[in-house]
Design an enzyme around this catalytic site. Structure first.
Site, PDB file in Angstrom:
ATOM      1  N   CYS B  89       0.837  -1.197   0.000  1.00  8.27           N
ATOM      2  CA  CYS B  89       0.000   0.000   0.000  1.00  8.27           C
ATOM      3  C   CYS B  89       0.876   1.253   0.000  1.00  8.27           C
ATOM      4  CB  CYS B  89      -0.982  -0.058   1.167  1.00  8.27           C
ATOM      5  SG  CYS B  89      -2.381   1.050   0.955  1.00  8.27           S
ATOM      6  N   HIS B 197      -3.360  -5.745   0.970  1.00  5.75           N
ATOM      7  CA  HIS B 197      -2.704  -5.937   2.271  1.00  5.75           C
ATOM      8  C   HIS B 197      -2.642  -7.413   2.672  1.00  5.75           C
ATOM      9  CE1 HIS B 197      -2.469  -1.751   3.827  1.00  5.75           C
ATOM     10  NE2 HIS B 197      -3.464  -1.547   2.994  1.00  5.75           N
ATOM     11  N   GLU B 199      -0.933  -8.742   4.962  1.00  7.01           N
ATOM     12  CA  GLU B 199      -0.807  -8.871   6.422  1.00  7.01           C
ATOM     13  C   GLU B 199      -2.158  -8.783   7.116  1.00  7.01           C
ATOM     14  OE1 GLU B 199      -0.313  -6.155   4.792  1.00  7.01           O
ATOM     15  OE2 GLU B 199      -0.888  -4.394   5.942  1.00  7.01           O
TER      16      GLU B 199
END
Lengths: 78, 226
Positions: B89, B197, B199
């Site tokens: 990002c 994302h 994560e």
């Protein structure tokens, strides 16, 4: 010395913000607007002795992203 | 050798903790938290992660200020030595602004902030970051960004495609990215930037765990080398 750096998108790079502004102008009833491109104006107050090359380098290294933007340096009388 | 990673925090980063937790949980290793003003990175890193967020309030351009912060010289230097670097990002934006990846991330074509799960296609399943996926696999990873509209000139895009450097592609309209590119690799394949994302998708409580394999790929790659 005052210096204005005009940063604009290169031709051919889609400008979503310009397009939104264009639509908004049309929404307000303004006819005859063919296109809108949004850019950025950065004003610097620099030493009179500053070299043109240094100004150029500032633009290339930080003020403009050379992948998508052009810049124009305008010196303004103090 | 235990896995060692660094997560960089810029002023305005907000996914640094999630990134650190994901790496810690999946690798069982050590994660150093590094402040943007630090001039040096620890030695012997297996991964450097640039997290999401709004570094420097997105002033000037997203990622522009962060790309010029002191720690980035060390990141560029380690990337040059082949240390894996992952930018997610805002981290992706920083990597393009720092010149570690080609192209630029512009305002979403639809102007609006996009925050939802998106389906991605794994275009390159043989890279350091993607080898645990299957070629062409469809995965679901969330996006949350305002400036994720990937732009590069046609010549650059052709080169990225030809060299297998498009790691992930959106399977649905997301932000107006050229050729629906969601993630790109550098020439050597040790730097990956992506808007989604991973994560945020590492355990069932997140709604899925498709992001795990990205981190597992890095781990496996290092194990294979060892």
């Amino acid at each position: 010395m005052k210096v204005r750096v005009h940063v604009s998108l290169k031709n051919g790079v889609l400008d979503p913000q310009g397009r939104a502004i264009h639509h908004a102008l049309e929404g307000l009833g303004f006819d005859g607007v063919n296109d809108v491109r949004a850019g950025r104006l950065i004003e610097l107050d620099v030493a009179d002795t500053i070299a043109d090359e240094a100004l150029d380098e500032m633009c290339r290294k930080l003020l403009a992203n050379m992948v998508i933007e052009n810049y124009r340096i305008e010196k303004v009388a103090a | 050798m235990p896995f060692t990673a660094a997560v960089i925090t810029f002023p305005g980063s907000n996914c640094d903790r999630d990134m650190a937790v994901a790496i810690e949980e999946i690798s069982g290793g050590t994660v150093h938290r590094v402040w943007h003003g630090d001039a040096a990175l620890p030695d012997g890193l297996d991964l450097i992660a640039l997290p999401g967020g709004f570094s420097y309030g997105d002033y000037l351009r997203s990622g522009a200020m962060a790309a010029r912060s002191p720690v980035m010289q060390a990141v560029v230097e380690q990337a040059g030595r082949g240390v894996p670097v992952l930018g997610v990002c805002n981290g992706f934006q920083v990597l393009t602004e720092a010149g570690l990846l080609p192209g630029a991330l512009m305002r979403n074509a639809g102007i609006r902030f996009v925050c939802r799960d998106v389906k991605l296609k794994v275009e390159n399943a043989s890279s350091l970051f993607t080898s645990a996926y299957l070629p062409g696999q469809t995965i679901t990873i969330p996006v949350a960004h305002h400036d994720g509209n990937y732009y590069a000139d046609a010549e650059t895009l052709d080169r990225l495609e030809g060299e297998g450097r498009v790691a992930f592609r959106y399977l649905e309209a997301c932000n107006g990215s050229q050729r629906d590119i969601a993630g790109v690799l550098n020439e050597k394949g040790n730097v990956l930037g992506m808007m989604p994302h991973p994560e945020r998708m590492i355990e069932p409580a997140h709604g899925g765990s498709d992001g795990r394999k990205l981190f597992e790929s890095v781990l496996h790659g290092l194990n294979a080398l060892a």
